[in-house]
Design an enzyme around this catalytic site. Structure first.
Site, PDB file in Angstrom:
ATOM      1  N   GLY A  53       5.103  -9.546  12.050  1.00 17.18           N
ATOM      2  CA  GLY A  53       3.683 -10.193  12.116  1.00 17.18           C
ATOM      3  C   GLY A  53       3.481 -11.053  13.433  1.00 17.18           C
ATOM      4  O   GLY A  53       2.283 -11.320  13.953  1.00 17.18           O
ATOM      5  N   ASP A 112       3.318 -19.128   4.546  1.00 21.46           N
ATOM      6  CA  ASP A 112       2.680 -18.965   3.037  1.00 21.46           C
ATOM      7  C   ASP A 112       3.471 -19.871   2.180  1.00 21.46           C
ATOM      8  O   ASP A 112       2.942 -21.195   2.195  1.00 21.46           O
ATOM      9  CB  ASP A 112       2.618 -17.563   2.861  1.00 21.46           C
ATOM     10  CG  ASP A 112       1.708 -17.421   1.561  1.00 21.46           C
ATOM     11  OD1 ASP A 112       1.616 -18.353   0.649  1.00 21.46           O
ATOM     12  OD2 ASP A 112       1.349 -16.028   1.590  1.00 21.46           O
ATOM     13  N   LYS A 140      -0.887 -21.769   5.167  1.00 21.25           N
ATOM     14  CA  LYS A 140      -1.481 -21.963   3.778  1.00 21.25           C
ATOM     15  C   LYS A 140      -0.990 -22.987   3.155  1.00 21.25           C
ATOM     16  O   LYS A 140       0.075 -22.844   2.473  1.00 21.25           O
ATOM     17  CB  LYS A 140      -1.254 -20.530   3.155  1.00 21.25           C
ATOM     18  CG  LYS A 140      -2.198 -19.280   3.415  1.00 21.25           C
ATOM     19  CD  LYS A 140      -1.872 -18.403   2.298  1.00 21.25           C
ATOM     20  CE  LYS A 140      -2.281 -16.899   2.547  1.00 21.25           C
ATOM     21  NZ  LYS A 140      -1.920 -15.854   1.710  1.00 21.25           N
ATOM     22  N   PHE A 161      -5.736 -13.868   0.889  1.00 25.24           N
ATOM     23  CA  PHE A 161      -5.049 -12.745   1.870  1.00 25.24           C
ATOM     24  C   PHE A 161      -5.706 -12.531   3.007  1.00 25.24           C
ATOM     25  O   PHE A 161      -7.027 -12.212   3.248  1.00 25.24           O
ATOM     26  CB  PHE A 161      -5.092 -11.549   1.137  1.00 25.24           C
ATOM     27  CG  PHE A 161      -4.268 -10.479   1.665  1.00 25.24           C
ATOM     28  CD1 PHE A 161      -2.744 -10.542   1.526  1.00 25.24           C
ATOM     29  CD2 PHE A 161      -4.956  -9.218   2.387  1.00 25.24           C
ATOM     30  CE1 PHE A 161      -2.211  -9.381   2.185  1.00 25.24           C
ATOM     31  CE2 PHE A 161      -4.056  -8.326   2.894  1.00 25.24           C
ATOM     32  CZ  PHE A 161      -2.580  -8.509   2.854  1.00 25.24           C
ATOM     33  N   ARG A 174      -2.795  -4.507  11.801  1.00 28.41           N
ATOM     34  CA  ARG A 174      -2.270  -5.256  12.878  1.00 28.41           C
ATOM     35  C   ARG A 174      -2.923  -5.551  14.225  1.00 28.41           C
ATOM     36  O   ARG A 174      -2.934  -6.404  14.958  1.00 28.41           O
ATOM     37  CB  ARG A 174      -0.613  -5.080  12.931  1.00 28.41           C
ATOM     38  CG  ARG A 174       0.142  -5.296  11.746  1.00 28.41           C
ATOM     39  CD  ARG A 174       1.624  -5.358  12.146  1.00 28.41           C
ATOM     40  NE  ARG A 174       2.469  -4.738  11.098  1.00 28.41           N
ATOM     41  CZ  ARG A 174       3.125  -6.039  10.274  1.00 28.41           C
ATOM     42  NH1 ARG A 174       3.037  -7.070  10.376  1.00 28.41           N
ATOM     43  NH2 ARG A 174       4.096  -5.467   9.358  1.00 28.41           N
TER      44      ARG A 174
HETATM   45  C1  PRP Z   1       5.047 -12.555   6.550  1.00 30.20           C
HETATM   46  C2  PRP Z   1       4.883 -13.513   7.653  1.00 30.20           C
HETATM   47  C3  PRP Z   1       5.853 -14.411   7.442  1.00 30.20           C
HETATM   48  C4  PRP Z   1       6.180 -14.528   5.977  1.00 30.20           C
HETATM   49  C5  PRP Z   1       5.340 -15.796   5.562  1.00 30.20           C
HETATM   50  O1  PRP Z   1       6.016 -11.464   6.815  1.00 30.20           O
HETATM   51  O2  PRP Z   1       5.025 -12.782   8.887  1.00 30.20           O
HETATM   52  O3  PRP Z   1       7.229 -14.041   7.854  1.00 30.20           O
HETATM   53  O4  PRP Z   1       5.489 -13.391   5.566  1.00 30.20           O
HETATM   54  O5  PRP Z   1       5.505 -15.782   3.990  1.00 30.20           O
HETATM   55  P1  PRP Z   1       6.236 -16.787   3.266  1.00 30.20           P
HETATM   56  O6  PRP Z   1       6.003 -18.138   3.737  1.00 30.20           O
HETATM   57  O7  PRP Z   1       6.010 -16.818   1.871  1.00 30.20           O
HETATM   58  O8  PRP Z   1       7.851 -16.377   3.328  1.00 30.20           O
HETATM   59  P2  PRP Z   1       6.171 -10.285   5.995  1.00 30.20           P
HETATM   60  O9  PRP Z   1       7.232 -10.136   4.990  1.00 30.20           O
HETATM   61  O10 PRP Z   1       4.890  -9.692   5.439  1.00 30.20           O
HETATM   62  O11 PRP Z   1       6.654  -9.153   7.030  1.00 30.20           O
HETATM   63  P3  PRP Z   1       5.738  -8.837   8.576  1.00 30.20           P
HETATM   64  O12 PRP Z   1       5.945  -9.889   9.533  1.00 30.20           O
HETATM   65  O13 PRP Z   1       6.597  -7.664   9.153  1.00 30.20           O
HETATM   66  O14 PRP Z   1       4.403  -8.498   8.327  1.00 30.20           O
END
Ligand code: PRP
Length: 194
Positions: A53, A112, A140, A161, A174
């Site tokens: 991300g 998050d 968040k 979301f 993305r």
């Molecule tokens: C997302 C984002 C963070 C994480 C945040 O990654 O990039 O790393 O979730 O959420 P949290 O605070 O609840 O842990 P994701 O697992 O979706 O992978 P990505 O970055 O490859 O989309």
């Protein structure tokens, strides 16, 4: 250069609308870059992006950093292809750099629940860096379950979301140049929320 930034977009069969415009993102990222320039002058920080991300935010942030700095990446996954976290973090790639004694800035697209951030703090701290700070484009606050100190926050957002600017829905979206939210999740202007 022209970027992909429609007013509304369909992703995996659901409608999304703009939450944060390209201009709002650019302005805030430029401010954070300036703060890092001031805070890390003479410290040669290493920015560690959390893939996937963070790749777009990190690339844009780095272009606002004018002091010597380096970059490396972790790759984690907790969401899979879903809209809510699986609650389990998996490390898919380690960093290559030796960060012992270094000033580390971990770069996230979104914090998050804080689960991923906690996971990373544990592995980073074991490597004995001189300092560790966090920068996240989005936070968040109401969803936070695991405490993490974040020095630089782009935007505090409600528990919605979000999509775009590196953030995906089942790996799509993305490439959007702005941050989008599920249509209907955000109250319309003037709409009663209580
Ligand atoms: C997302 C984002 C963070 C994480 C945040 O990654 O990039 O790393 O979730 O959420 P949290 O605070 O609840 O842990 P994701 O697992 O979706 O992978 P990505 O970055 O490859 O989309």
């Amino acid at each position: 250069m022209s970027f992909y930034k429609p007013e509304t977009v369909e992703c995996n069969g659901e409608q999304f609308k703009v939450l944060l415009s390209q201009q709002e993102l650019e302005n805030r990222i430029s401010e954070i870059g300036e703060e890092i320039n001031r805070d890390y002058a003479d410290k040669r920080p290493i920015l560690i992006g959390v893939l996937n991300g963070a790749f777009i935010f990190l690339a844009d942030l780095m272009r606002h950093i004018s002091i010597p700095c380096e970059v490396d990446f972790y790759k984690l996954s907790s969401y899979g292809d879903e809209k809510v976290s699986s609650g389990k973090v998996q490390q898919r790639k380690d960093i290559d750099a030796n960060i012992t004694g270094r000033h580390v800035i971990i770069v996230e697209d979104i914090v998050d629940t804080g689960l991923s951030a906690n996971y990373i703090m544990n592995i980073v701290n074991r490597k004995k860096p001189a300092s560790v700070e966090w920068v996240t484009l989005l936070k968040k606050s109401e969803a936070l379950k695991y405490h993490v100190d974040i020095k630089y926050v782009g935007f505090e957002i409600p528990t919605l979301f979000v999509l775009g600017y590196g953030l995906d829905y089942a790996q799509e979206g993305r490439n959007l140049a702005q941050i989008y939210v599920l249509d209907g999740e955000l109250p319309e202007e003037g709409e009663k929320t209580d």
